[in-house]
Design an enzyme around this catalytic site. Structure first.
Site, PDB file in Angstrom:
ATOM      1  N   GLU A  85       0.917  -1.214  -0.100  1.00 30.18           N
ATOM      2  CA  GLU A  85      -0.021  -0.114   0.048  1.00 30.18           C
ATOM      3  C   GLU A  85       0.867   1.358   0.109  1.00 30.18           C
ATOM      4  O   GLU A  85       1.737   1.524   0.772  1.00 30.18           O
ATOM      5  CB  GLU A  85      -0.892   0.082   1.118  1.00 30.18           C
ATOM      6  CG  GLU A  85      -1.913  -1.100   1.327  1.00 30.18           C
ATOM      7  CD  GLU A  85      -3.053  -1.124   0.190  1.00 30.18           C
ATOM      8  OE1 GLU A  85      -3.016   0.038  -0.469  1.00 30.18           O
ATOM      9  OE2 GLU A  85      -3.537  -2.008   0.203  1.00 30.18           O
ATOM     10  N   CYS A 149      -7.119  -1.259   8.527  1.00 29.10           N
ATOM     11  CA  CYS A 149      -5.815  -1.465   7.917  1.00 29.10           C
ATOM     12  C   CYS A 149      -5.436  -0.143   7.395  1.00 29.10           C
ATOM     13  O   CYS A 149      -4.211   0.551   7.985  1.00 29.10           O
ATOM     14  CB  CYS A 149      -5.908  -2.179   6.759  1.00 29.10           C
ATOM     15  SG  CYS A 149      -6.075  -4.029   7.185  1.00 29.10           S
TER      16      CYS A 149
END
EC number: 3.4.19.3
Length: 209
Positions: A85, A149
């Site tokens: 990410e 998350c």
């Protein structure tokens, strides 16, 4: 070259929803078994899927260890690859956590920027790991999902001025084992440390002139 060890903290998440075993914590425990070599002090933590715990735990990890890097690992039920990410998002947290809580403001840090990028070049990490013949597919994403998350990632990025990373893993057996995921995390975190070291060396060179 300084001889003191670099400290790395890696977190995985506890169970939530239908995921009674969270692949992220399994993967992090496998990474702990493998280690990151003698020159890295690795600490691992299991993070409960609770917004309010994240808000106290993440700062305490930074304070306690002063790590070179913190890597958060989470589970994505939709992922089929190990996903790096690039950024965390501040707004849009409507999903309830394990305590049936969500932030009233639906944001991480009131007044914080909408999005914070990691200082680590995830595209480079992805290319290097893909080229290493690991046997685990790695991809890059800009959307960590607006749940715990993403919330954890943004919190960590905000505190560390970008010196954090987030990795999503698929559920166990879809298609990778816990051992596969642990090996992937080991390769990825090593590349992250290398890239971080190179960029810091460049900055130091510029300061020296």
């Amino acid at each position: 070259m300084d001889n003191h060890k670099r400290t790395v903290v890696v977190t995985g998440f506890g169970p939530f929803g239908e995921h009674s075993i969270n692949a992220s914590w399994v993967a992090v425990q496998e990474l702990k078994k493998l280690g990151l070599g003698n020159e890295v002090d690795l600490h691992v933590y299991e993070v409960p899927v609770e917004y309010q715990t994240v808000q106290t735990l993440v700062p305490s990890l930074w304070k306690q260890y002063h790590p070179q890097l913190v890597v958060h690992v989470g589970l994505s039920g939709m992922a089929t690859t190990v996903t790096l990410e690039k950024c965390g998002h501040n707004h849009g947290y409507k999903g309830l956590d394990n305590c049936s809580f969500c932030p009233g403001s639906q944001c991480c840090v009131e007044g914080g920027p909408d999005c914070i990028d990691s200082v680590i070049d995830m595209d480079s990490v992805c290319k290097r790991v893909a080229a290493s013949g690991l046997g685990v597919a790695v991809s890059v994403s800009k959307d960590a999902g607006r749940y715990l998350c993403d919330f954890t990632y943004y919190t960590s990025l905000y505190l560390s001025h970008g010196r954090s990373a987030f990795i999503h893993v698929p559920p166990l057996g879809k298609p990778y084992t816990g051992e596969d995921l642990g090996r992937a995390l080991q390769a990825i975190v090593r590349e992250m440390l290398d890239i971080q070291e190179q960029s810091e060396a460049k900055i130091n060179c510029q300061h020296a002139h």
